[in-house]
Design an enzyme around this catalytic site. Structure first.
Site, PDB file in Angstrom:
ATOM      1  N   HIS A 136       0.888  -1.173   0.000  1.00  0.00           N
ATOM      2  CA  HIS A 136       0.000   0.000   0.000  1.00  0.00           C
ATOM      3  C   HIS A 136       0.924   1.222   0.000  1.00  0.00           C
ATOM      4  CE1 HIS A 136      -2.325  -2.935   2.443  1.00  0.00           C
ATOM      5  NE2 HIS A 136      -3.412  -2.351   2.003  1.00  0.00           N
ATOM      6  N   ASP A 161       2.396   1.974   3.365  1.00  0.00           N
ATOM      7  CA  ASP A 161       3.329   1.016   3.971  1.00  0.00           C
ATOM      8  C   ASP A 161       4.764   1.441   3.726  1.00  0.00           C
ATOM      9  OD1 ASP A 161       1.068  -0.582   4.230  1.00  0.00           O
ATOM     10  OD2 ASP A 161       1.550  -1.801   2.469  1.00  0.00           O
ATOM     11  N   GLU A 173      -9.274 -13.377  -1.083  1.00  0.00           N
ATOM     12  CA  GLU A 173      -8.534 -13.700   0.149  1.00  0.00           C
ATOM     13  C   GLU A 173      -9.284 -14.807   0.883  1.00  0.00           C
ATOM     14  OE1 GLU A 173      -6.996 -10.561   2.728  1.00  0.00           O
ATOM     15  OE2 GLU A 173      -7.546 -11.825   4.434  1.00  0.00           O
ATOM     16  N   ASP A 230     -10.890 -11.387  11.021  1.00  0.00           N
ATOM     17  CA  ASP A 230      -9.870 -11.515   9.986  1.00  0.00           C
ATOM     18  C   ASP A 230      -8.510 -11.720  10.656  1.00  0.00           C
ATOM     19  OD1 ASP A 230      -8.879 -11.377   7.414  1.00  0.00           O
ATOM     20  OD2 ASP A 230      -8.911  -9.197   7.308  1.00  0.00           O
ATOM     21  N   ASP A 250      -5.884 -13.331   9.509  1.00  0.00           N
ATOM     22  CA  ASP A 250      -4.750 -13.266   8.564  1.00  0.00           C
ATOM     23  C   ASP A 250      -3.604 -14.196   8.960  1.00  0.00           C
ATOM     24  OD1 ASP A 250      -5.950 -11.435   6.882  1.00  0.00           O
ATOM     25  OD2 ASP A 250      -4.894  -9.684   7.661  1.00  0.00           O
TER      26      ASP A 250
HETATM   27  C1  XLS Z   1      -7.653  -6.266   4.681  1.00  0.00           C
HETATM   28  C2  XLS Z   1      -7.230  -6.523   3.318  1.00  0.00           C
HETATM   29  C3  XLS Z   1      -6.133  -5.617   2.783  1.00  0.00           C
HETATM   30  C4  XLS Z   1      -6.035  -5.721   1.277  1.00  0.00           C
HETATM   31  C5  XLS Z   1      -5.235  -4.628   0.643  1.00  0.00           C
HETATM   32  O1  XLS Z   1      -8.424  -7.025   5.263  1.00  0.00           O
HETATM   33  O2  XLS Z   1      -6.902  -7.873   3.236  1.00  0.00           O
HETATM   34  O3  XLS Z   1      -4.912  -5.894   3.388  1.00  0.00           O
HETATM   35  O4  XLS Z   1      -5.530  -6.949   0.852  1.00  0.00           O
HETATM   36  O5  XLS Z   1      -5.682  -3.381   0.993  1.00  0.00           O
HETATM   37 CA    CA Z   2      -6.086  -9.017   1.536  1.00  0.00          CA
HETATM   38 CA    CA Z   3      -7.442  -9.671   5.480  1.00  0.00          CA
END
Ligand code: XLS
Ligand code: CA
Ligand code: CA
Length: 439
Positions: free
Chosen positions: A101, A104, A268, A307, A309
């Site tokens: 991003h 970042d 995702e 989320d 991740d």
């Molecule tokens: C957040 C998203 C983000 C996108 C990019 O939940 O996964 O990280 O992948 O902005």
């Molecule tokens: Ca993502």
């Molecule tokens: Ca995510």
């Protein structure tokens, strides 16, 4: 030059019998599977934000991670150190791509002009290191959700000045993505949604989101940016309802607003499960509609509703994902981006290596299984046979549009003794297990 990961040398493929935790057991970049190498199939990418920026903060505690490149005071110096750390990491991990991003990679300045200038300076350094190392940009994106100005949304903000500001940021990140040869550009609508309908003009917000995306398409054409545009669905978080809820919702949105030729989706895994779908469901739906563009490779926790991740380690999921990806003819120009973060307790730099190795091996394993499964034809033959009634007789006439309710009614009156076949779910699950366990 500072070495940020002195404890790790290049991570190499050593095969599944190795005891070395800093080696690949399945990912062998040059190994040919079907018609491509593993590297070409998998197109791995590291997510700049999770791996080089985030420090382990959560709702209950501050940063926990040791990140030697952050031990500086000047924000621009930190930003540059992160770039060096990122390229050292990609080199050592044999990861060919990265994603970022705008916020970042460079610190925010005191005004928009200064922020964009900072970004240009860091982008120039990235370009230099890309040329040196051969590392590539899978996608760029703009963070339109962290700063308080985006509290009510960006393209869907009730305030037109925010819409304009967001456009300026996307314009700039798109230019940088082009400059760095980025192969895709992602739109994740972080706060493009609502908290309550009591204060929301839903129709205007959706129309504005479409206007914004049309402007992005027009600008890309104008500057000759030919990367693939991707929308990343997510049902909620941070907003209560996000407009890009899931693949089906995005598909409807794109078709409503005439954007379906210009966008694909970045799926995702954790967002799929948040939407109440399996990862495979989202991949399948995108694939059969011709919009499967790229993947954010991670996983959620079955017992937590948000989320998380996490790094993808579930080989059932990676197998079924690779099965869809192979049937899609691959992901290029998309790839598998590890939008995943190490747990807060995995705070040492070496944990970043263990995490990526785990994810890369899980996907390499999934690729090998999916390839064998497809070569065997076990599932496809079963499915083809299950639908055989549509390839002749009345079924064929239905498919060809040759009959309507009257003809079908006449047919049914003559054929009301129906014989069905078993769905054989358990047998198919056992076949899948067999292939997974054999690799
Ligand atoms: C957040 C998203 C983000 C996108 C990019 O939940 O996964 O990280 O992948 O902005
Ligand atoms: Ca993502
Ligand atoms: Ca995510």
């Amino acid at each position: 030059m500072t070495v940020y990961f002195p404890e790790v040398s290049k991570v190499l493929y050593e095969g599944k019998k190795t005891d070395n935790p800093l080696a690949f057991r399945y990912y062998d970049p040059q190994r040919v599977v079907g018609e491509k190498t593993m590297e070409e199939h998998l197109r791995f990418s590291v997510a700049y934000w999770h791996t080089f920026v985030a420090g382990g903060k959560d709702m209950f505690g501050s940063d926990s991670a040791q990140r030697p490149w952050d031990n500086l005071t000047d924000p621009m110096e930190i930003a540059k150190a992160r770039v060096y750390a990122a390229f050292e990491f990609m080199e050592k991990m044999q990861i060919p791509y990265f994603c970022f991003h705008d916020v970042d990679v460079a610190p925010e300045g005191s005004n928009l002009k200064e922020s964009l200038k900072n970004l240009d300076e860091i982008a120039a350094l990235m370009k230099e290191l890309m040329a040196k190392t051969g590392k590539k940009l899978l996608w760029g994106t703009t963070n339109l959700f962290s700063h308080p100005r985006f509290m009510h949304g960006a393209a869907t903000s009730p305030n037109a000045d925010v819409f304009a500001y967001a456009a300026a940021r996307v314009k700039h990140t798109m230019e940088i993505t082009k400059e760095l040869g980025g192969e895709n550009y992602v739109f994740w609508g972080g706060r493009e949604g609502y908290e309550t309908l009591l204060n929301t003009d839903l129709k205007l917000e959706l129309d504005n989101l479409a206007r914004f995306l049309h402007m992005a398409v027009d600008y890309a054409k104008k500057i000759g940016f030919t990367g693939q545009f991707l929308i990343e669905p997510k049902p909620k978080e941070p907003t209560k309802h996000q407009y890009d809820y899931d693949v089906a919702t995005v598909l409807g949105f794109l078709r409503t607003y005439g954007l379906e030729k210009d966008f694909k989706v970045n799926i995702e895994a954790n967002h799929a499960t948040l939407a109440g779908h399996t990862f495979q469901h989202e991949l399948r739906l995108a694939r059969v509609n011709g919009i499967l563009g790229s993947v954010d490779a991670n996983q959620g926790d079955e017992l937590l509703g948000w989320d998380t991740d996490q790094f993808p380690t579930n080989v059932y999921t990676t197998t079924l994902a690779m099965y869809e990806i192979l049937l899609n003819g691959g992901l290029a120009p998309g790839g598998l981006n590890f939008d995943a973060k190490v747990r807060r307790g995995s705070f040492e730099p070496v944990d970043l290596f263990y995490a990526h190795i785990a994810g890369m091996d899980a996907f390499a394993h999934g690729l090998l299984v999916a390839d064998r499964l497809l070569t065997s034809g076990a599932l496809e033959e079963f499915v083809a046979d299950r639908y055989r009634s549509y390839r002749s007789g009345i079924g064929e006439q239905i498919v060809q549009g040759k009959v309507g309710f009257e003809e079908l009614s006449a047919y049914a009156l003559e054929h009301d003794q129906i014989t069905l076949g078993s769905g054989r779910q358990e047998l198919l699950e056992a076949i899948l297990n067999r292939y997974i366990l054999e690799v």
